[in-house]
Design an enzyme around this catalytic site. Structure first.
Site, PDB file in Angstrom:
ATOM      1  CG  ASP A   1      -1.620   1.357   1.477  1.00 37.50           C
ATOM      2  OD1 ASP A   1      -2.418   1.729   0.458  1.00 37.50           O
ATOM      3  OD2 ASP A   1      -1.712   1.656   2.456  1.00 37.50           O
TER       4      ASP A   1
ATOM      5  CG  ASP B   1      -1.363   7.841   0.729  1.00 37.66           C
ATOM      6  OD1 ASP B   1      -0.872   8.732   0.827  1.00 37.66           O
ATOM      7  OD2 ASP B   1      -1.687   7.223  -0.204  1.00 37.66           O
TER       8      ASP B   1
END
Length: 215
Positions: A5, A7
């Protein structure tokens, strides 16, 4: 392959996400919120940020207009000071040294993902980069993870997916991948990562090396 992922897992973008939200709050005559108040919502996109910044949900009549306003502001500041989480640079260097491909799968729109990764020097190094609007359904659905595997030519069952939100683990499990919770990310006090059903969790990025190598 290791998929991350963006952020809250690979890159710490909370400062710029919070800065844009506070610009918007000031525009509407509201006081600035401290970073530590906004930070737990940084992995939840504009939906999470507008909830803490303006107490808005997607069902509110103002939501779409406020979302577009926020995204326009973030577009102007997204490369102010994004930084890799401590240990990420060393982790990626070790993966490159071992010829282990890695990529990024995020719900962040492509209009932000590409310039952000370019700014921080990761865009050309990643085996694949898939944004939330690259598939018909973003996480928690597995569509973007399958697309990443297709781009890299690797079976999903030979992948790990690392994220700091429950939807990351849901998407990874639905794709048949091994899943890892990044406990160093943007988890809030209401999050219960031990209930998400991940294969494992890590307190720091470099712990992934031991997991991958079976140590």
């Amino acid at each position: 392959m290791i998929l991350f992922d963006l952020d809250g897992t690979l890159v710490d973008t909370a400062h710029d996400l919070a800065y844009a939200l506070n610009l918007q709050r000031e525009r509407h005559g509201m006081a600035v919120l401290p970073l530590d108040v906004i930070r737990p919502y940084a992995s939840h996109g504009s939906k999470g940020l507008l909830s803490i910044g303006f107490d808005l949900t997607p069902e509110d009549a103002r939501f779409d207009v406020m979302r577009e306003e926020y995204l326009a502001l973030y577009d102007q500041v997204l490369t102010r000071k994004p930084v890799l989480f401590p240990g990420v640079a060393e982790l990626l260097a070790a993966l490159d040294e071992e010829n282990m491909p890695w990529g990024v799968v995020t719900n962040k729109p492509r209009r932000f993902t590409q310039p952000l990764l370019q700014n921080i020097g990761l865009l050309e190094r990643a085996a694949c980069v898939v944004s939330g609007d690259d598939a018909s359904r973003p996480k928690p659905h597995p569509d973007t993870l399958f697309l990443a595997c297709e781009q890299a030519g690797i079976n999903p069952h030979r992948c790990w997916y690392v994220g700091d939100a429950e939807r990351d683990i849901q998407a990874g499990r639905a794709a048949g991948m091994k899943t890892v919770v990044a406990l160093y990310g943007y988890l809030g006090t209401d999050d219960r990562p031990d209930e998400w059903g991940a294969d494992v969790s890590v307190n720091a990025p470099l712990e992934l090396l031991r997991l991958i190598n079976g140590k």
